[in-house]
Structures are given as structure tokens and as C-alpha cells.
Scaffold this motif. Structure first.
Motif, PDB file in Angstrom:
ATOM      1  N   SER A  51      43.123  27.756  42.847  1.00 60.85           N
ATOM      2  CA  SER A  51      42.117  28.204  43.823  1.00 60.85           C
ATOM      3  C   SER A  51      40.890  28.821  43.167  1.00 60.85           C
ATOM      4  N   TYR A  52      41.083  29.548  42.051  1.00 58.28           N
ATOM      5  CA  TYR A  52      39.991  30.361  41.510  1.00 58.28           C
ATOM      6  C   TYR A  52      39.488  29.924  40.133  1.00 58.28           C
ATOM      7  N   ALA A  53      40.018  28.868  39.565  1.00 58.43           N
ATOM      8  CA  ALA A  53      39.555  28.373  38.258  1.00 58.43           C
ATOM      9  C   ALA A  53      39.391  29.511  37.253  1.00 58.43           C
ATOM     10  N   PRO A  54      40.477  30.059  36.738  1.00 57.91           N
ATOM     11  CA  PRO A  54      40.376  31.218  35.846  1.00 57.91           C
ATOM     12  C   PRO A  54      39.666  30.909  34.544  1.00 57.91           C
ATOM     13  N   THR A  55      38.922  31.881  34.072  1.00 57.79           N
ATOM     14  CA  THR A  55      38.301  31.797  32.749  1.00 57.79           C
ATOM     15  C   THR A  55      39.334  32.115  31.676  1.00 57.79           C
ATOM     16  N   LEU A  56      40.268  32.984  32.018  1.00 55.56           N
ATOM     17  CA  LEU A  56      41.297  33.442  31.083  1.00 55.56           C
ATOM     18  C   LEU A  56      42.520  33.859  31.883  1.00 55.56           C
TER      19      LEU A  56
END
Length: 302
Positions: A190-195
Motif C-alpha cells: 500500500s505504501y511503497a516503503p523506502t526502507l
């Protein structure tokens, strides 16, 4: 990046330490050595390495001086630097990371740990090489852009640990918390994590299994995972790094060190994005130019 193709630069004023590191890393035959900061800079400029292992405390030009010079050189700024030092001091580790170092390993060296951390850093550089190879073959790639406030997905199942992580990282990015593998995958999609920060290893949640599940997702393949180990366990550290983790931090950790390591990885993500976007843009320009030339010569494929 294969071990045979990777070029390492080992820097330490103690020749015996260089010899020990060289033996530990004998799987990488292309090694160069320097016993001073000045010599290291000359060698790096002469033949840019894929990775530098750098002693922090050298007479004259210290490792910190060398790191600062290399990171200010546009042709060498992308080369990852692992500090190798006898100083197990959080303040020095934070200083090294803020200067642009990719990692900080303390002596006495443990072969399994050093090898795993070298492999992890070379794996990061391989991403850029793979993109360039694909573009050369005509397979132009798209790459995500990290938002101004990066998304950090934190997987943790201990309330006190969650509170500590929230306090430590609240100014680093937008925090999303998950307690299980299923919830982590849902939030990641859902949030496309950077890390992704993985701080869980209980009877209900096995951190290694969660790490493997995340890495199996194509969309998360290149998202760095920071694994917080439940104890100072070299075997666990090596396993996590070999599963694809970008870093392993052992408990108990200093909040300032965790914050610096997370910020360092985010900075690396941004640098890699910039490199990849420049590569893609270059090859798009080359393709456009080639097409225009073909049209002028009446050789348009259509």
C-alpha cells in the motif's frame, strides 16, 4: 557482482591488518592495498574500486579525512566505504556514517561478519550495474523516486521496542508499523516503503522468515531491509545479510547509532536513484538520437 570481478581497496597503516583482511576476503582476488590515506586516494583515483575498507585511525591523514576527500570527488562518491576500526565508540560510528560511510566494523575482525558485510555492500552496487546492462540491451527501466519524507515500514512485536523506535525515528520519515508478516506485506503493497526495519524474533514471528517473504515480493526486491538482531550473534547477522538485509544492528543499540544508520541507508537509496535515473535518461537520449538518425537516412524500421 561476482567475486572475481569486484575490485577491493584495503587501507590500513598496519600491514598485518591488511594481510588479515586480504586473507579473510581471498574470494576477491582483485585487491589493492594502501598503508596511508594519501596512497589510498591516489590508488582510488587511478583505478576506482568497487568497495573500500578503510581504517579510521591512521597517522597523518585519518580515515575520516580520506572518506571526506573521496566523497567530495564526483567520480568516487558512489564507492561504498566500510570503516574498519578498533574504536567501538558510538560517536565515531555516527561521524563516519554522516561523512558518507556505508558501514562501520570493529576489530578484532571476524571473518564471517566481514565477508557478509562486504557481500551486502557489493550487492547494492550491483543494482546499478544491472540497470546499466539492461539499458544497454534496450530494456529501459523505470525506478521509483523516494518522497521528501520517506516511508519507513517498521515490523516489530514488542511494545517497548515499538515505542523506542517511534521516538528514535519519528523525524526521519513517515512511520508505518506492522506486527506480523501478513500485515507487513499488506502495508508494503500500500505504501511503497523506502526502507523496512525488522525488529522481531519471537515464537510467533521469525525474523528470518519475514525477511525472506519480503524479499520474495518483486516490488520489494530492492527495498533495503535493516534487521535488528536479538543479540550479538554473528551467525544470525550473517544469515540476515545473506538473505538480502542491507544492515544488521544488534541489541542493545544506541538510538543515535540506529538513527545514523537508517539515515545513511536512506541517503544511499537517494544516491542510487539519482545514478539510475541518469543512466536511464542517457540511454533514452541515445535511443532518441539513433531513431532520428535512422529517419534522416530513410531507414526507419516501420
Amino acid at each position: 557482482m561476482s567475486a572475481n570481478s569486484a575490485r577491493l581497496l584495503l587501507v590500513d597503516d598496519d600491514p598485518s591488518t591488511i594481510r588479515i583482511m586480504g586473507q579473510m576476503l581471498d574470494a576477491y582476488p582483485d585487491q589493492r592495498f594502501a598503508t596511508s590515506g594519501e596512497a589510498a586516494i591516489v590508488l582510488a583515483k587511478d583505478a576506482p574500486p568497487d568497495l573500500i575498507l578503510l581504517d579510521a585511525d591512521m597517522p597523518g591523514m585519518t580515515g575520516f579525512d580520506v572518506c571526506e576527500v573521496l566523497k567530495s570527488d564526483a567520480s568516487l562518491a558512489h564507492v561504498p566505504i566500510i570503516f574498519v576500526t578498533s574504536h567501538d565508540a558510538p560517536a565515531l560510528e555516527v561521524d563516519a556514517l554522516r561523512l558518507g560511510a556505508a558501514d562501520y566494523v570493529t576489530k578484532p575482525l571476524i571473518a564471517a561478519q566481514l565477508k557478509a558485510r562486504v557481500r551486502a555492500q557489493l550487492r547494492v552496487r550491483q543494482v546499478v550495474k544491472d540497470i546499466d546492462r539492461d539499458c544497454r540491451a534496450g530494456k529501459l527501466r523505470t525506478w521509483p523516486v523516494t518522497p521528501a519524507k520517506p516511508n519507513l515500514l517498521i515490523i516489530a512485536d514488542d511494545l517497548s521496542g515499538i515505542q523506542l523506535l517511534r521516538r528514535t525515528l519519528e523525524n526521519t520519515g513517515t512511520l508505518h508499523f506492522a506486527g506480523t508478516s501478513e500485515e507487513a506485506l499488506r502495508l508494503a503493497r500500500s505504501y511503497a516503503p523506502t526502507l523496512i526495519l525488522l525488529d522481531t524474533h519471537t515464537s510467533h514471528n521469525d525474523g528470518f522468515e519475514i525477511c525472506a517473504a519480503l524479499k520474495a515480493e518483486v516490488a520489494l526486491e530492492h527495498v533495503p531491509i535493516v534487521y535488528i538482531a536479538p543479540a550479538a550473534d554473528v551467525d544470525a547477522e550473517q544469515q540476515a545479510l545473506d538473505l538480502g538485509a542491507a544492515d544488521v544492528i544488534t541489541k542493545p543499540f544506541k538510538s543515535v547509532v540506529l538513527q545514523a544508520r537508517i539515515q545513511s541507508i536512506i541517503d544511499t537509496v537517494r544516491r542510487i536513484e539519482a545514478e539510475i535515473h541518469a543512466i536511464v535518461q542517457y540511454w533514452q537520449t541515445v535511443d532518441t538520437h539513433s531513431l532520428q538518425t535512422t529517419e534522416r537516412e530513410g531507414k526507419h524500421p516501420l
